[in-house]
Design a protein around this motif. Structure first.
Motif, PDB file in Angstrom:
ATOM      1  N   ASN A  46       0.856  -1.181   0.000  1.00 15.46           N
ATOM      2  CA  ASN A  46       0.000   0.000   0.000  1.00 15.46           C
ATOM      3  C   ASN A  46       0.899   1.240   0.000  1.00 15.46           C
ATOM      4  OD1 ASN A  46      -1.630   2.224   0.831  1.00 15.46           O
ATOM      5  ND2 ASN A  46      -3.099   0.827   1.758  1.00 15.46           N
ATOM      6  N   TRP A  47       0.960   1.920  -1.138  1.00 20.94           N
ATOM      7  CA  TRP A  47       1.884   3.055  -1.239  1.00 20.94           C
ATOM      8  C   TRP A  47       1.518   4.172  -0.268  1.00 20.94           C
ATOM      9  CZ3 TRP A  47       0.439   8.014  -2.436  1.00 20.94           C
ATOM     10  CH2 TRP A  47      -0.805   8.204  -3.038  1.00 20.94           C
ATOM     11  N   ARG A  48       0.227   4.276   0.065  1.00 21.48           N
ATOM     12  CA  ARG A  48      -0.190   5.310   1.013  1.00 21.48           C
ATOM     13  C   ARG A  48       0.400   5.048   2.397  1.00 21.48           C
ATOM     14  NH1 ARG A  48      -4.562   4.522  -2.366  1.00 21.48           N
ATOM     15  NH2 ARG A  48      -5.345   6.413  -3.414  1.00 21.48           N
ATOM     16  N   PHE A  49       0.494   3.768   2.775  1.00 22.77           N
ATOM     17  CA  PHE A  49       1.109   3.414   4.055  1.00 22.77           C
ATOM     18  C   PHE A  49       2.590   3.790   4.055  1.00 22.77           C
ATOM     19  CE2 PHE A  49       2.889  -0.322   6.645  1.00 22.77           C
ATOM     20  CZ  PHE A  49       2.888   0.408   7.820  1.00 22.77           C
ATOM     21  N   ALA A  50       3.285   3.424   2.990  1.00 22.97           N
ATOM     22  CA  ALA A  50       4.708   3.770   2.893  1.00 22.97           C
ATOM     23  C   ALA A  50       4.899   5.283   2.932  1.00 22.97           C
ATOM     24  CB  ALA A  50       5.296   3.181   1.611  1.00 22.97           C
ATOM     25  N   HIS A  51       4.016   6.001   2.232  1.00 22.03           N
ATOM     26  CA  HIS A  51       4.116   7.467   2.223  1.00 22.03           C
ATOM     27  C   HIS A  51       3.847   8.037   3.612  1.00 22.03           C
ATOM     28  CE1 HIS A  51       3.967  11.513   0.615  1.00 22.03           C
ATOM     29  NE2 HIS A  51       2.793  11.710   1.191  1.00 22.03           N
ATOM     30  N   ALA A  52       2.878   7.477   4.330  1.00 22.07           N
ATOM     31  CA  ALA A  52       2.572   7.944   5.683  1.00 22.07           C
ATOM     32  C   ALA A  52       3.764   7.717   6.615  1.00 22.07           C
ATOM     33  CB  ALA A  52       1.337   7.230   6.223  1.00 22.07           C
ATOM     34  N   CYS A  53       4.468   6.604   6.446  1.00 22.52           N
ATOM     35  CA  CYS A  53       5.681   6.355   7.238  1.00 22.52           C
ATOM     36  C   CYS A  53       6.747   7.402   6.910  1.00 22.52           C
ATOM     37  CB  CYS A  53       6.224   4.954   6.966  1.00 22.52           C
ATOM     38  SG  CYS A  53       5.234   3.612   7.652  1.00 22.52           S
ATOM     39  N   GLU A  54       6.904   7.690   5.627  1.00 24.89           N
ATOM     40  CA  GLU A  54       7.882   8.707   5.216  1.00 24.89           C
ATOM     41  C   GLU A  54       7.540  10.058   5.834  1.00 24.89           C
ATOM     42  OE1 GLU A  54       8.436   6.479   0.877  1.00 24.89           O
ATOM     43  OE2 GLU A  54       7.373   8.389   1.008  1.00 24.89           O
ATOM     44  N   GLU A  55       6.263  10.413   5.826  1.00 26.05           N
ATOM     45  CA  GLU A  55       5.821  11.691   6.385  1.00 26.05           C
ATOM     46  C   GLU A  55       6.008  11.733   7.902  1.00 26.05           C
ATOM     47  OE1 GLU A  55       4.079  14.536   4.684  1.00 26.05           O
ATOM     48  OE2 GLU A  55       5.431  13.585   3.231  1.00 26.05           O
ATOM     49  N   ALA A  56       5.847  10.573   8.548  1.00 24.91           N
ATOM     50  CA  ALA A  56       5.946  10.508  10.008  1.00 24.91           C
ATOM     51  C   ALA A  56       7.390  10.353  10.492  1.00 24.91           C
ATOM     52  CB  ALA A  56       5.105   9.343  10.538  1.00 24.91           C
ATOM     53  N   GLY A  57       8.318  10.191   9.560  1.00 17.74           N
ATOM     54  CA  GLY A  57       9.712  10.022   9.950  1.00 17.74           C
ATOM     55  C   GLY A  57      10.022   8.651  10.514  1.00 17.74           C
ATOM     56  N   ILE A  58       9.230   7.657  10.153  1.00 17.27           N
ATOM     57  CA  ILE A  58       9.449   6.285  10.599  1.00 17.27           C
ATOM     58  C   ILE A  58       9.972   5.462   9.425  1.00 17.27           C
ATOM     59  CG2 ILE A  58       8.296   4.162  11.381  1.00 17.27           C
ATOM     60  CD1 ILE A  58       6.449   5.834  13.030  1.00 17.27           C
ATOM     61  N   GLY A  59      11.004   4.673   9.664  1.00 15.28           N
ATOM     62  CA  GLY A  59      11.561   3.855   8.602  1.00 15.28           C
ATOM     63  C   GLY A  59      10.559   2.829   8.092  1.00 15.28           C
ATOM     64  N   PHE A  60      10.436   2.731   6.788  1.00 17.21           N
ATOM     65  CA  PHE A  60       9.584   1.716   6.166  1.00 17.21           C
ATOM     66  C   PHE A  60      10.502   0.676   5.550  1.00 17.21           C
ATOM     67  CE2 PHE A  60       7.332  -0.023   2.462  1.00 17.21           C
ATOM     68  CZ  PHE A  60       6.178  -0.497   3.076  1.00 17.21           C
ATOM     69  N   ILE A  61      10.404  -0.549   6.017  1.00 18.44           N
ATOM     70  CA  ILE A  61      11.316  -1.601   5.550  1.00 18.44           C
ATOM     71  C   ILE A  61      10.737  -2.169   4.258  1.00 18.44           C
ATOM     72  CG2 ILE A  61      12.504  -3.735   6.133  1.00 18.44           C
ATOM     73  CD1 ILE A  61      12.322  -2.856   9.051  1.00 18.44           C
ATOM     74  N   GLY A  62      11.059  -1.476   3.189  1.00 16.92           N
ATOM     75  CA  GLY A  62      10.561  -1.778   1.865  1.00 16.92           C
ATOM     76  C   GLY A  62      10.973  -0.654   0.944  1.00 16.92           C
ATOM     77  N   PRO A  63      10.395  -0.607  -0.260  1.00 17.62           N
ATOM     78  CA  PRO A  63      10.759   0.443  -1.213  1.00 17.62           C
ATOM     79  C   PRO A  63      10.095   1.768  -0.896  1.00 17.62           C
ATOM     80  CG  PRO A  63       9.106  -0.999  -2.149  1.00 17.62           C
ATOM     81  CD  PRO A  63       9.452  -1.578  -0.805  1.00 17.62           C
ATOM     82  N   THR A  64      10.389   2.778  -1.691  1.00 14.81           N
ATOM     83  CA  THR A  64       9.736   4.067  -1.533  1.00 14.81           C
ATOM     84  C   THR A  64       8.272   3.967  -1.952  1.00 14.81           C
ATOM     85  OG1 THR A  64      10.261   4.774  -3.786  1.00 14.81           O
ATOM     86  CG2 THR A  64      11.899   5.254  -2.069  1.00 14.81           C
ATOM     87  N   SER A  65       7.479   4.895  -1.450  1.00 12.82           N
ATOM     88  CA  SER A  65       6.064   4.900  -1.831  1.00 12.82           C
ATOM     89  C   SER A  65       5.911   5.109  -3.337  1.00 12.82           C
ATOM     90  CB  SER A  65       5.329   6.002  -1.067  1.00 12.82           C
ATOM     91  OG  SER A  65       5.887   7.284  -1.324  1.00 12.82           O
ATOM     92  N   THR A  66       6.839   5.851  -3.943  1.00 14.36           N
ATOM     93  CA  THR A  66       6.774   6.088  -5.386  1.00 14.36           C
ATOM     94  C   THR A  66       6.959   4.794  -6.167  1.00 14.36           C
ATOM     95  OG1 THR A  66       7.665   8.316  -5.085  1.00 14.36           O
ATOM     96  CG2 THR A  66       7.789   7.380  -7.302  1.00 14.36           C
ATOM     97  N   ALA A  67       7.914   3.976  -5.740  1.00 13.04           N
ATOM     98  CA  ALA A  67       8.157   2.698  -6.416  1.00 13.04           C
ATOM     99  C   ALA A  67       6.968   1.767  -6.261  1.00 13.04           C
ATOM    100  CB  ALA A  67       9.420   2.051  -5.860  1.00 13.04           C
ATOM    101  N   ILE A  68       6.405   1.704  -5.044  1.00 12.89           N
ATOM    102  CA  ILE A  68       5.237   0.838  -4.813  1.00 12.89           C
ATOM    103  C   ILE A  68       4.076   1.288  -5.686  1.00 12.89           C
ATOM    104  CG2 ILE A  68       3.533   0.072  -3.120  1.00 12.89           C
ATOM    105  CD1 ILE A  68       5.655   0.442  -0.956  1.00 12.89           C
TER     106      ILE A  68
END
Length: 477
Positions: free
Chosen positions: A87-109
């Motif tokens: 879910n790219w929105r989840f990855a993006h929300a992690c990026e916005e919150a400053g929490i590491g997402f163990i996966g690709p960038t939201s753009t790639a997803i």
């Protein structure tokens, strides 16, 4: 490196991630819904936190998951597979919150999650594609594209995956019947009813390339897995390496997969999936931007802990291997042990496991989440465990898996174990002549009798004691 990771998943993959974290010296937080209160992954983590609502929504509410991660002091989240892993929105929300997402960038997803956009990007990268259409707006447009491409065709969901929103059609009549069904499935599964057409490749192999990439431009592949044994586009048995690829073809497909990753600036682990025809022509199918269920067999034949490497890459570390250092040793097979009844159209079989006995010995690996007395819930994916066998040769791997399946005892519910026993006896499978159509063509021939529950020695002893006491009291009278 991360200090504390929240595992936003359940079951065997949650346990797998927690084990990797422990070996890296990273504290872990697991989440669970009320229906998972007796789940094994809760006991493995350093901390377990209840999320609501249940049974599934708590694993999908990424805003709540991020809030829990912050409250617990986690500096990263690992999504595993399924649920919100892609879910790219989840990855993006992690990026916005400053929490590491163990996966690709939201753009790639987001790029690879949109199947039309993915095809466009892969075409730009020079990756071979199956002929297909753009997103279809009307049934008339669908008929026009069908005439251009030629039957048979697959109707596919733009945001699809896991076989949802897919239909095989042979002519205009089947096309017009299948379009509304595929749109409805796509809307239900992905909240997006957009669909497109793709040429159907007859009797293909489904082969995927495991890749790893860092943030510094380094990308490698770890060979391939053959995932052709599947039913309704759901994988059942996976094999590494493929029995049909030559070393030259493996290297060629590996380079194509690496180029695909570079095209979207990919820097984590993932897989590029292909359909391979009888002449070994390969066509891009999709890219999975997460850890795969079947990553285990690649770990077995390479000796590389993919989950630990995924965590290191997310923390910004460079790859620790070059392509020349990757070696494949022997063969590995994975059987997905599912709580399903193959004799009843694979109907789910939740319930209490009354007896559990796992196999072992050299070359055997089990990734699971069950135990004797565990109540298998009806709400989740039916996979109970992954049974893997390794051998120096293909024949040894098959024989070892047969032995492990004979040793594997799960009673109280139906499982796919008896089906796999029959499948591994089949000559077509043993010779590697199977394709993605294998299960549909063979299912009636892979018949078996249900295992009879053994008459437990406890009950025998109890009956003997009863009759002995009855005789004693009769004699006393």
């Amino acid at each position: 490196m991360f200090k504390k990771i929240l595992v936003a998943n359940r079951g065997e993959i949650a346990i797998r991630i927690i084990r990797a974290c422990k070996e890296l010296g990273i504290a872990t937080v697991s989440i669970f819904t009320e229906q998972d209160a007796n789940a094994l992954h809760i006991t493995k983590a350093d901390q377990a936190i209840l999320v609501t609502p249940g049974p599934i929504a708590g694993y999908l509410d990424y805003a709540q998951i991020i809030k829990v991660a912050k409250w617990a002091g986690a500096d990263a989240i690992h999504p595993g597979y399924g649920f919100i892993a892609e879910n790219w929105r989840f990855a993006h929300a992690c990026e916005e919150a400053g929490i590491g997402f163990i996966g690709p960038t939201s753009t790639a997803i987001r790029s690879m999650g949109n199947k039309i956009r993915a095809r466009e990007m892969m075409a730009t990268a020079g990756v071979p594609l199956v002929p297909g259409s753009p997103v279809l707006q009307t049934d008339g447009e669908a008929k026009d594209w069908a005439a251009r491409i030629g039957y048979p065709l697959m109707i596919k969901a733009k945001a699809g995956g896991g076989g949802r929103g897919m239909r095989l059609v042979q002519d205009d009549e089947e096309l017009l019947r299948g379009l509304p069904v595929a749109r409805a499935e796509a809307q239900k599964a992905f909240a997006d009813e957009a669909i497109y057409l793709e040429k159907f490749i007859a009797q293909p192999k489904h082969i995927e390339i495991q890749i790893m990439a860092d943030r510094y431009g380094n990308t490698i592949h770890l060979g391939e897995r053959d995932c052709s044994i599947q039913r309704r586009h759901q994988k059942l048995i996976e094999i590494a390496p493929s029995l049909v690829l030559t070393p030259e073809k493996r290297a060629e497909m590996g380079e194509v997969a690496k180029q695909a990753a570079r095209q979207i600036n990919y820097h984590t682990v993932g897989t590029v999936e292909f359909l391979v025809d009888r002449d070994l022509n390969h066509y891009f199918l999709e890219m999975n931007t997460r850890i795969q269920v079947e990553h285990t067999i690649t770990e077995i034949i390479t000796g590389i802990d993919i989950v630990k490497e995924q965590i290191r890459l997310a923390a910004g570390e460079p790859l620790r291997l070059t392509q020349d250092e990757v070696r494949l040793w022997g063969y590995a097979i994975e059987c997905r042990i599912n709580a399903e009844d193959p004799r009843n159209n694979f109907f789910p079989s939740p319930g209490k496991i009354t007896k559990y006995q796992s196999p072992g010995g050299i070359g055997i690996r089990i990734d699971g989440c069950i135990f004797g007395g565990y109540e298998v819930p009806p709400y989740f994916d039916p996979m109970l465990s992954k049974l893997c066998a390794w051998g120096n040769t293909w024949e040894e791997a098959v024989d070892r898996m047969c032995r492990a399946l004979d040793e594997y005892i799960i009673r109280g519910i139906k499982t796919t174990i008896p089906l796999y026993k029959k499948l591994l006896e089949d000559e077509e499978f043993r010779c590697g002549r199977y394709t993605t159509e294998y299960m549909e063509n063979k299912i009636q021939q892979l018949s078996y009798e249900d295992l009879k529950e053994p008459f437990d020695l406890y009950y025998i002893a109890a009956a003997a004691l009863f009759f002995e006491m009855h005789y004693f009291y009769t004699e006393m009278k």
